[in-house]
Enzyme design. Structure first.
Site, PDB file in Angstrom:
ATOM      1  N   ASP A 176      28.918  35.681  29.441  1.00 56.40           N
ATOM      2  CA  ASP A 176      28.838  36.089  30.846  1.00 56.40           C
ATOM      3  C   ASP A 176      28.391  37.538  31.019  1.00 56.40           C
ATOM      4  O   ASP A 176      28.317  38.030  32.152  1.00 56.40           O
ATOM      5  CB  ASP A 176      30.198  35.915  31.527  1.00 56.40           C
ATOM      6  CG  ASP A 176      30.534  34.460  31.807  1.00 56.40           C
ATOM      7  OD1 ASP A 176      29.625  33.617  31.691  1.00 56.40           O
ATOM      8  OD2 ASP A 176      31.702  34.167  32.132  1.00 56.40           O
ATOM      9  N   ARG A 236      36.402  37.529  29.341  1.00 57.44           N
ATOM     10  CA  ARG A 236      35.429  38.575  29.664  1.00 57.44           C
ATOM     11  C   ARG A 236      35.939  39.986  29.370  1.00 57.44           C
ATOM     12  O   ARG A 236      35.188  40.965  29.523  1.00 57.44           O
ATOM     13  CB  ARG A 236      35.009  38.480  31.137  1.00 57.44           C
ATOM     14  CG  ARG A 236      34.316  37.182  31.498  1.00 57.44           C
ATOM     15  CD  ARG A 236      33.570  37.288  32.810  1.00 57.44           C
ATOM     16  NE  ARG A 236      32.433  38.201  32.722  1.00 57.44           N
ATOM     17  CZ  ARG A 236      31.636  38.502  33.737  1.00 57.44           C
ATOM     18  NH1 ARG A 236      31.859  37.972  34.927  1.00 57.44           N
ATOM     19  NH2 ARG A 236      30.622  39.332  33.576  1.00 57.44           N
ATOM     20  N   ARG A 254      39.589  37.179  42.209  1.00 54.36           N
ATOM     21  CA  ARG A 254      39.414  38.031  41.027  1.00 54.36           C
ATOM     22  C   ARG A 254      40.060  39.403  41.227  1.00 54.36           C
ATOM     23  O   ARG A 254      41.176  39.630  40.787  1.00 54.36           O
ATOM     24  CB  ARG A 254      37.919  38.170  40.678  1.00 54.36           C
ATOM     25  CG  ARG A 254      37.248  36.839  40.284  1.00 54.36           C
ATOM     26  CD  ARG A 254      37.798  36.274  38.989  1.00 54.36           C
ATOM     27  NE  ARG A 254      37.151  35.032  38.608  1.00 54.36           N
ATOM     28  CZ  ARG A 254      36.031  34.944  37.893  1.00 54.36           C
ATOM     29  NH1 ARG A 254      35.406  36.033  37.504  1.00 54.36           N
ATOM     30  NH2 ARG A 254      35.528  33.764  37.574  1.00 54.36           N
ATOM     31  N   HIS A 281      33.691  35.703  44.196  1.00 51.63           N
ATOM     32  CA  HIS A 281      33.365  37.124  44.258  1.00 51.63           C
ATOM     33  C   HIS A 281      32.729  37.428  45.613  1.00 51.63           C
ATOM     34  O   HIS A 281      32.037  36.585  46.191  1.00 51.63           O
ATOM     35  CB  HIS A 281      32.357  37.505  43.162  1.00 51.63           C
ATOM     36  CG  HIS A 281      32.959  37.821  41.842  1.00 51.63           C
ATOM     37  ND1 HIS A 281      32.305  37.567  40.648  1.00 51.63           N
ATOM     38  CD2 HIS A 281      34.138  38.396  41.492  1.00 51.63           C
ATOM     39  CE1 HIS A 281      33.062  37.954  39.634  1.00 51.63           C
ATOM     40  NE2 HIS A 281      34.177  38.460  40.119  1.00 51.63           N
ATOM     41  N   CYS A 334      24.398  38.775  40.761  1.00 49.17           N
ATOM     42  CA  CYS A 334      25.301  38.822  39.606  1.00 49.17           C
ATOM     43  C   CYS A 334      24.621  39.460  38.396  1.00 49.17           C
ATOM     44  O   CYS A 334      25.278  40.121  37.583  1.00 49.17           O
ATOM     45  CB  CYS A 334      25.776  37.415  39.231  1.00 49.17           C
ATOM     46  SG  CYS A 334      26.960  36.702  40.374  1.00 49.17           S
TER      47      CYS A 334
END
Length: 286
Positions: free
Chosen positions: A77, A102, A147, A176, A277
């Site tokens: 990611d 992550r 998140r 997000h 992103c």
């Protein structure tokens, strides 16, 4: 003349931007931390790289500067560099990822920021960088609900000395803030207000009321366009790079005087990310 008609006659100006990207050499989906990720579904790393390359090449063609961070094996990611930090005026606020998968990305981004002259701030609170923090004029819009935590909104405000407006995301598809809001004017002239586009249904009632009050001229995007990551876009103030599947949003942008450019990142959408992103805005230090 209506507000929309007046907006259509506005001359939009492209501003040179500086971005950080990461080539998806290790991209795959072998775990699931958002509704888009299905490990049983095959991914094509070569296709992901080819699609990403078109976005990278377009930025250069438009006159923008693109820096690269080295992709790390084991962190598929990392291509989603927008989650790698939030930067204003030469200061970098580093992420603290919610999911362990992550977590190892954060030190790599912190090292890159330090090496490139940024005053680098290591957070105490869970935050996922420009995934949940968007600079609109002088104000930071901050997302929470899936998140980044509410405490990170206080922290980011202290780090940058800016007003922070908290917005609560309620639809897990839009986990997000940058999947539900697009900042269309990264540079705002004195006396003008920044324009945004957003998906109303991604937010709770209180957040919708805040958005309606602060951005009465915003473009309201349909769920159909939002669900193909149409809002996960990048704008230089004139050129707005969007998903080719966001047909209605494309029309809305043209009506407002913007120039939508279509780039397909369908392979990277399998990981729950799109154009924004893959694009971290670098503001400040060289």
């Amino acid at each position: 003349m209506s507000t929309t008609e007046a907006a259509a006659t506005t001359t939009r100006t492209a501003h040179r931007r500086r971005y950080l990207m990461c080539r998806p050499e290790h991209f795959t989906v072998n775990y699931s931390i958002n509704p888009w990720m299905e490990p049983a579904k095959p991914t094509d790393t070569a296709k992901a790289v080819a699609q990403w390359q078109k976005l990278y090449d377009l930025y250069l063609e438009l006159g923008h500067e693109v820096e690269l961070i080295e992709p790390l094996a084991g962190y598929p990611d990392m291509v989603y560099t927008a989650n790698g930090g939030f930067l204003i005026d030469g200061r970098a606020y580093v992420p603290k990822f919610r999911f362990e998968e992550r977590a190892g990305e954060a030190p790599a981004f912190a090292d890159w920021f330090r090496a490139h002259g940024y005053d680098t701030v290591i957070p105490e609170e869970v935050n996922e960088g420009e995934g949940d923090f968007l600079l609109v004029g002088d104000v930071i819009l901050a997302g929470t609900g899936f998140r980044s935590t509410g405490d990170s909104h206080r922290e980011v405000g202290e780090v940058f000395g800016r007003e922070v407006v908290s917005l609560n995301l309620v639809d897990p598809r839009f986990y997000h803030l940058d999947t539900a809001i697009a900042v269309l004017d990264p540079v705002v002239a004195e006396g003008q207000s920044a324009n945004i586009a957003y998906l109303s249904g991604a937010f709770d009632d209180a957040s919708r009321a805040v958005l309606e009050e602060r951005f009465p001229d915003a473009i309201l995007v349909s769920d159909e366009d939002g669900s193909v990551f149409g809002l996960n876009s990048a704008s230089d103030g004139y050129n707005v790079i969007i998903s080719p599947r966001a047909k209605g949003f494309e029309v809305q942008l043209r009506e407002r005087g913007y120039n939508p450019i279509l780039i397909d990142l369908s392979e990277l959408l399998l990981g729950g990310g799109g154009i924004k992103c893959c694009t971290l805005e670098l503001r400040g230090a060289k």
